[in-house]
Write an enzyme that holds these catalytic residues in place. Sequence first.
Site, PDB file in Angstrom:
ATOM      1  CB  SER A  46     -10.765  10.435 -98.926  1.00  0.00           C
ATOM      2  OG  SER A  46     -11.145   9.519 -99.951  1.00  0.00           O
ATOM      3  CG  HIS A 158     -10.791  11.146-105.060  1.00  0.00           C
ATOM      4  ND1 HIS A 158     -11.366   9.598-104.684  1.00  0.00           N
ATOM      5  CD2 HIS A 158      -9.936  10.601-104.009  1.00  0.00           C
ATOM      6  CE1 HIS A 158     -11.355   9.098-103.842  1.00  0.00           C
ATOM      7  NE2 HIS A 158      -9.883   9.157-103.774  1.00  0.00           N
ATOM      8  CD  GLU A 167     -16.260   8.190-104.835  1.00  0.00           C
ATOM      9  OE1 GLU A 167     -16.843   7.605-104.318  1.00  0.00           O
ATOM     10  OE2 GLU A 167     -14.551   7.744-103.521  1.00  0.00           O
ATOM     11  CD  GLU A 208     -12.566   7.015-106.643  1.00  0.00           C
ATOM     12  OE1 GLU A 208     -13.539   7.431-106.719  1.00  0.00           O
ATOM     13  OE2 GLU A 208     -12.249   6.039-105.587  1.00  0.00           O
ATOM     14  CG  ASP A 245     -17.835   8.450-100.429  1.00  0.00           C
ATOM     15  OD1 ASP A 245     -18.223   9.195 -99.175  1.00  0.00           O
ATOM     16  OD2 ASP A 245     -16.467   8.248-100.698  1.00  0.00           O
ATOM     17  CD  GLU A 296     -18.568   5.479 -99.804  1.00  0.00           C
ATOM     18  OE1 GLU A 296     -19.478   5.293-100.512  1.00  0.00           O
ATOM     19  OE2 GLU A 296     -17.045   5.556 -99.828  1.00  0.00           O
ATOM     20  CG  ASP A 323     -14.801   4.175 -97.089  1.00  0.00           C
ATOM     21  OD1 ASP A 323     -14.201   3.922 -96.605  1.00  0.00           O
ATOM     22  OD2 ASP A 323     -14.987   5.518 -98.051  1.00  0.00           O
ATOM     23  CE  LYS A 348     -12.737   2.866 -99.655  1.00  0.00           C
ATOM     24  NZ  LYS A 348     -12.880   3.777 -99.887  1.00  0.00           N
ATOM     25  CG  HIS A 376     -12.572   1.940-107.133  1.00  0.00           C
ATOM     26  ND1 HIS A 376     -12.292   2.543-107.470  1.00  0.00           N
ATOM     27  CD2 HIS A 376     -13.420   2.424-105.552  1.00  0.00           C
ATOM     28  CE1 HIS A 376     -12.447   3.783-108.102  1.00  0.00           C
ATOM     29  NE2 HIS A 376     -13.717   3.855-106.635  1.00  0.00           N
ATOM     30  CE  LYS A 399     -16.330   4.118-103.600  1.00  0.00           C
ATOM     31  NZ  LYS A 399     -16.737   5.404-102.584  1.00  0.00           N
TER      32      LYS A 399
HETATM   33  P1  PGA Z   1      -9.897   6.256-100.520  1.00  0.00           P
HETATM   34  O1  PGA Z   1     -11.230   6.763-101.603  1.00  0.00           O
HETATM   35  O2  PGA Z   1      -9.591   5.355-101.895  1.00  0.00           O
HETATM   36  O3  PGA Z   1      -9.153   8.179-101.718  1.00  0.00           O
HETATM   37  O4  PGA Z   1     -10.024   6.366-100.147  1.00  0.00           O
HETATM   38  C1  PGA Z   1     -12.387   6.261-102.216  1.00  0.00           C
HETATM   39  C2  PGA Z   1     -13.839   6.278-101.118  1.00  0.00           C
HETATM   40  O5  PGA Z   1     -13.787   7.216-100.084  1.00  0.00           O
HETATM   41  O6  PGA Z   1     -14.631   5.771-100.802  1.00  0.00           O
HETATM   42 ZN    ZN Z   2     -15.798   6.767 -99.603  1.00  0.00          ZN
END
Ligand code: PGA
Ligand code: ZN
Length: 440
Positions: A46, A158, A167, A208, A245, A296, A323, A348, A376, A399
């Site tokens: 995503s 996911h 999430e 995840e 999230d 998030e 994010d 990230k 991650h 996370k």
């Molecule tokens: P992604 O998801 O690594 O698929 O972007 C993680 C997140 O959205 O926090």
């Molecule tokens: Zn996110």
Amino acid sequence: PIRRVYAREVLDSRGNPTVETEITVGEGIIGRDGITGRAIVPSGASTGKFEAVELRDKENRYWGLGVQKAVNHINRVLAEEILGENALNQCRIDRILKEADATENKSNMGANALLGISLAVAKAAAKAMKLPLYQYLGGTYTTQMPVPMMNVLNGGRHADNTVDFQEFMIMPTGAETFKEGLRMCAEVYQKLKQQLKVRGLSTGVGDEGGFAPNLANAKDIFLILNESVEQSGYQIGKDICYAMDAAASELYDSKRKQYYFPGESKAMQKEIYRTTDEMTAYYKELTKEFPIVSIEDALDEEDWQGWKMLTDELGKNIQLVGDDLFVTNSERLKKGIELNSANAILIKVNQIGTLTEAMDAVQTAQKAGYRAVISHRSGESEDTFIADLAVACSAGQIKAGAPCRAERTAKYNRLLQIEDELKQEARYRNPFAGESLKKS
Ligand code: PGA
Ligand code: ZN
């Protein structure tokens, strides 16, 4: 100095190709007395619109997902640029990489090419200095262990289930140590599995490591989590708190300017859309009913005004993490700080492409009273870089997915090692204890 730079294509946790880079430093004969740092780049599903570009070959092999172009950029172009450089000079190397790419979004060389080198350089340098990575990056006073945000129930992009929010996470805020927090979460995770089984729901896991049952309603999910926590002998809202999230950019329908909930629509047999105001009201309701401490990507990545309203409404008590909104980019973060949009940033490393820029985003956040959560990606590997990074930055939160799937547990197991290494000096604290989240 850097003596050898070498990249290859390897597989990530989804079975898709990604970049592994090796950097060898030292005076000796290459491969014998040189010191090698090795890093594997993660990959999102995503992904935010404003992330640095992950270069994919778009050719037949691996259904277009090959990363040979990025690998070749490392081996044939970027290697030349950094051979002979001092690996201790991370900022300089990252600048050279950025200049070699020469685009705003790293689309020329690929952020996966740049980051592979950037992370491997740091690892080689730490090894050469005979320091653990967290200490090399953070200095001798880095003793703060992060509280994990464990994604125990997966939805959205996911998993192939009917859960709309991406999430649902548990945080062991009441633990005394990281080790104890890890155990608490692992116990709740196993109890959750039982709870799902009893209800005849799937216990297969998503990207995840969280379970991916066909549940449609966020409240139903939190109610099952409540039972799992209680039956594990923990107090909801004290020992264990919740985080989510929403990954709302994935739900956003830009034509209608509303959020679409496909799973809930299917379950209710009518189309469920929510406006920005309705989303805010929905979060307000959820946070009233359940001990949710962090949300998030509650709204779309371009809706700065919506984020500001949400932050005014909820930001005093709830951590609101950007994010896709910030994409680990200091410039976007500064805009958010100015507007009072969100009060925390997700970090990230592959969203921005170099370690130096990721570190800059952390520092920009912390200076402004924003929290930084080290994260991650949904596509991960055995690389544990982010565990050390979380300690190095004193981020206080990490996370890294469920306590399940080796690419997730690798990070948590590395944190156990670090905590052991720090002995009594290791600190662990509830990041939400006794202070208002809102910056002054
Ligand atoms: P992604 O998801 O690594 O698929 O972007 C993680 C997140 O959205 O926090
Ligand atoms: Zn996110």
